[in-house]
Design an enzyme around this catalytic site. Sequence first.
Site, PDB file in Angstrom:
ATOM      1  CB  SER A  32     -17.439  32.241 -18.153  1.00 43.25           C
ATOM      2  OG  SER A  32     -18.086  32.212 -16.948  1.00 43.25           O
ATOM      3  N   GLY A  33     -16.590  29.375 -16.207  1.00 39.20           N
ATOM      4  CA  GLY A  33     -16.998  28.265 -15.594  1.00 39.20           C
ATOM      5  C   GLY A  33     -16.253  26.981 -15.799  1.00 39.20           C
TER       6      GLY A  33
ATOM      7  CB  THR B 104     -12.708  31.006  -8.979  1.00 37.38           C
ATOM      8  OG1 THR B 104     -12.792  32.295  -9.968  1.00 37.38           O
ATOM      9  CG2 THR B 104     -12.918  31.776  -7.651  1.00 37.38           C
TER      10      THR B 104
ATOM     11  CG  ASN C 298     -19.272  29.983 -12.746  1.00 37.31           C
ATOM     12  OD1 ASN C 298     -19.714  29.312 -11.967  1.00 37.31           O
ATOM     13  ND2 ASN C 298     -18.116  30.271 -12.914  1.00 37.31           N
TER      14      ASN C 298
ATOM     15  CB  SER D  93     -19.800  34.056 -13.042  1.00 39.16           C
ATOM     16  OG  SER D  93     -19.059  34.531 -14.003  1.00 39.16           O
ATOM     17  CB  SER D  94     -14.696  35.891 -11.017  1.00 38.43           C
ATOM     18  OG  SER D  94     -14.347  34.463 -10.319  1.00 38.43           O
TER      19      SER D  94
ATOM     20  N   GLY E  38     -11.685  34.813 -18.766  1.00 36.60           N
ATOM     21  CA  GLY E  38     -11.197  34.231 -20.078  1.00 36.60           C
ATOM     22  C   GLY E  38     -11.765  34.901 -21.117  1.00 36.60           C
TER      23      GLY E  38
ATOM     24  CD  GLU F 217     -16.640  37.879 -20.576  1.00 39.98           C
ATOM     25  OE1 GLU F 217     -17.044  38.801 -20.948  1.00 39.98           O
ATOM     26  OE2 GLU F 217     -16.636  37.329 -19.281  1.00 39.98           O
TER      27      GLU F 217
HETATM   28  P1  ATP Z   1     -15.589  32.491 -14.180  1.00 47.88           P
HETATM   29  O1  ATP Z   1     -14.803  33.039 -15.322  1.00 47.88           O
HETATM   30  O2  ATP Z   1     -17.106  32.638 -14.854  1.00 47.88           O
HETATM   31  O3  ATP Z   1     -15.528  32.996 -12.869  1.00 47.88           O
HETATM   32  P2  ATP Z   1     -14.290  30.227 -13.364  1.00 47.88           P
HETATM   33  O4  ATP Z   1     -13.430  29.616 -14.248  1.00 47.88           O
HETATM   34  O5  ATP Z   1     -13.759  30.990 -12.094  1.00 47.88           O
HETATM   35  O6  ATP Z   1     -15.514  31.013 -13.891  1.00 47.88           O
HETATM   36  P3  ATP Z   1     -15.383  28.385 -11.031  1.00 47.88           P
HETATM   37  O7  ATP Z   1     -16.032  29.336 -10.549  1.00 47.88           O
HETATM   38  O8  ATP Z   1     -13.821  28.078 -10.661  1.00 47.88           O
HETATM   39  O9  ATP Z   1     -15.141  28.782 -12.620  1.00 47.88           O
HETATM   40  O10 ATP Z   1     -15.976  26.976 -11.352  1.00 47.88           O
HETATM   41  C1  ATP Z   1     -17.341  26.740 -11.812  1.00 47.88           C
HETATM   42  C2  ATP Z   1     -17.992  25.721 -10.999  1.00 47.88           C
HETATM   43  O11 ATP Z   1     -17.376  24.500 -11.240  1.00 47.88           O
HETATM   44  C3  ATP Z   1     -17.787  25.940  -9.325  1.00 47.88           C
HETATM   45  O12 ATP Z   1     -18.669  26.638  -8.681  1.00 47.88           O
HETATM   46  C4  ATP Z   1     -17.941  24.419  -9.051  1.00 47.88           C
HETATM   47  O13 ATP Z   1     -19.003  23.945  -9.099  1.00 47.88           O
HETATM   48  C5  ATP Z   1     -17.328  23.687 -10.329  1.00 47.88           C
HETATM   49  N1  ATP Z   1     -15.810  23.237 -10.346  1.00 47.88           N
HETATM   50  C6  ATP Z   1     -14.859  23.739 -10.624  1.00 47.88           C
HETATM   51  N2  ATP Z   1     -13.633  23.295 -10.180  1.00 47.88           N
HETATM   52  C7  ATP Z   1     -14.001  22.323  -9.426  1.00 47.88           C
HETATM   53  C8  ATP Z   1     -13.241  21.112  -8.863  1.00 47.88           C
HETATM   54  N3  ATP Z   1     -11.946  20.917  -8.806  1.00 47.88           N
HETATM   55  N4  ATP Z   1     -13.962  20.239  -8.311  1.00 47.88           N
HETATM   56  C9  ATP Z   1     -15.379  20.296  -8.169  1.00 47.88           C
HETATM   57  N5  ATP Z   1     -16.052  21.134  -8.867  1.00 47.88           N
HETATM   58  C10 ATP Z   1     -15.503  22.106  -9.366  1.00 47.88           C
HETATM   59 MG    MG Z   2     -14.013  32.748 -11.356  1.00 51.44          MG
END
Ligand code: ATP
Ligand code: MG
Length: 691
Positions: free
Chosen positions: A103-104, A108, A150, A153-154, A381, A383
């Site tokens: 997560s994070g 996404t 996050n 977070s999705s 991912g 957990e």
């Molecule tokens: P989850 O499993 O909780 O959904 P995730 O893997 O989907 O987590 P994201 O929401 O894609 O995580 O990313 C978390 C945060 O990290 C984003 O809101 C953004 O602030 C930052 N981030 C991620 N990728 C980038 C990037 N390529 N450039 C800049 N910031 C990023």
């Molecule tokens: Mg996500």
Amino acid sequence: MAASKTADLATLAVLDETTLLEVLRRRYADDHIYTYIGDILISINPFKQLPLYEKTMSQRYTNQQKSTLEPHIFAIADAAYRSMLGRAAAKSCNQCIVISGESGAGKTESTKLLLRHIMELCRGNTQLEQQVLQVNPLLEAFGNAQTLMNDNSSRFGKYIQLRFQNGAVKGAKINEYLLEKSRVVHQDTGERNFHIFYYMFAGLSKKDKEMYGLLEPRLYRYLSFQSIEDDLSRSLSTKFSELCNAMDMVGFLEQEQVDMLTILAGILSLGNVVFEPQDSGSMAITGQANHWLNAAMSQLGVDGEKLRQCLLFSRSVTRGESIYRHYTRQQAEDARDSIVKATYARVFGWIVVKINQLLEPRTALGIAETLPEIGILDIFGFEHFKVNRYEQLCINLANEQLQFFFNEFIFSMELNEYKREGIECHAVAFKDNKPLLDLFLGKPIGIMTLLDEESHFPRGTDKTFVDKLNQSFRKNQHYESVRTSDTMFAVNHYAGKVAYSASGFLEKNRDSLPSEIRELFVHSQIPLLSQIFAGTVSRTGTLMLRKGAQANVDGNANSRKSTVGFQFRQSLSVLMEKMSSSNPHFIRCVKPNDSKAADRFDMDMVKNQLRCNGLLETTRIRKDGFSWRPSFEEFVSRYGILILQSSLPPNKESCNMILKKAGLEAWQIGKTKVFFKYRHQEELANLLNEL
Ligand code: ATP
Ligand code: MG
């Protein structure tokens, strides 16, 4: 911007964990967040905006050989798009991009960048392309929330499939997995409810709020985070108008949007209905709670007295007679919360179904199921929390399956084929997690199968379930009983040991909604509410409109098919089948620190993720292995031209002749195929270009 020397870990001379980490750390310090391991992309979250995604970058990564440029997520999109086109004539031209990470880590964001670049590659500037890009913001408003890990977070998993015809996008379809619906009624300290609730309060005008019957956010029990400061309020308000635009653009009707918000307002009111014990021992809804009940009743468009009954009594039918029993306070609260969870999950499921209808691929011949596609998987991912519940069990099972898929693709199939073809390659040890899949999915005895059985057993409890696990898996090395508690058990997952608290497992797995509640909502005055309860939204979120015999899955709690676990397994297996018949691309997202901070690379944290992902072994096999294996026939027909001879027989000798001329190194020839390192394909392409 040519590729730097460390752009591909599979080309490093020294390959151990320390070296890998050091290379990644140095690259990260230089803002090189992307790195290849052969054909796999590692992406380390920068937690800051980098100038990596402008139009010029998009153009640079269009129709390019991967190794000539710095590693980039656009390169993966480009590669997937081109192989989808290039192989369009062959049978299997479908592509899937699997994004993983905790997560994070940036899954996404990666999904959105991929979509953006793929739409850029189509370059039709069509309405459909714009609609596809709006799908994520729309889903995020209803399915994402701020968590400790996050800010966005999705809370659901998704597989987005894009369909193409002649290189242009023709439609899209989304599969949605396991929305964390419990978040609507409860959030842990420091976490929030789904974004939409806050957007709504910040974005609606005073008049609109009155129309929906929305009061101050701090008045609602379901909203953990209630004081919205001006700054934040402005940005939330912007999000709300973006959401409204997205809904308009994708094609949601005005009335549908109004209905959605009305239902959400009803959910909040219902959440404020609390229960007072009476002298008789039964529960009652009095005073202020009564006011909230009335509000909920009018917002949800249902009969108030019947709603009250559903909250206060259970009904069972014996020999045609209804018998009512008073709920305890706990039971009444559970009834209230389960109505709310079911409602929210169905609204979400309906949104997905609606998007799928609106973006359904259509061609002159009607709906086109067979067009080539690119699928993008953005799924939770692994957990591992302080307390791990039913949701974590399902999520971690999904991750075992994905890891298995990854292993199959990267290691097993590869090693088997070397053996068959008599190729020499030092075996790379990898952690095979098949025994874990068996532990979960084994028939008749696996954790999930036993859970289903216990869920249907009238006297089954969470404790009897754990008893059965302890008995059945006493000798399983991936299973551990927990001595200090009889409702806990532990699993040694590929990514580490997780102790699960089984309390609530049976209830969550059954997830049954009393038929009188369904009945009540089917007759709601709110068309959308009535529709989502009349149809059957499966627990995995797919809405199936009622078609005769398919009615009332909810009432049919005895059917094994109706458990959440069963449906989740079903949808996972469909997904795996789909992915197995596609050409996969992997993106491994890495989270560099726990504080969402830029420029901070926590060695231990990254090391742990590399280990969980098996990335060191992956690097080794990519370095030593042969990832591209054309048959003699394919190779000769494509590259025969290098020795300027036509009509070469498709055999070993011809291949040898071509290879000699090409001057490549380190390939091998098997019984039916030539074995190449991933870089050879490009070297050969360059030779063709030079002709
Ligand atoms: P989850 O499993 O909780 O959904 P995730 O893997 O989907 O987590 P994201 O929401 O894609 O995580 O990313 C978390 C945060 O990290 C984003 O809101 C953004 O602030 C930052 N981030 C991620 N990728 C980038 C990037 N390529 N450039 C800049 N910031 C990023
Ligand atoms: Mg996500």
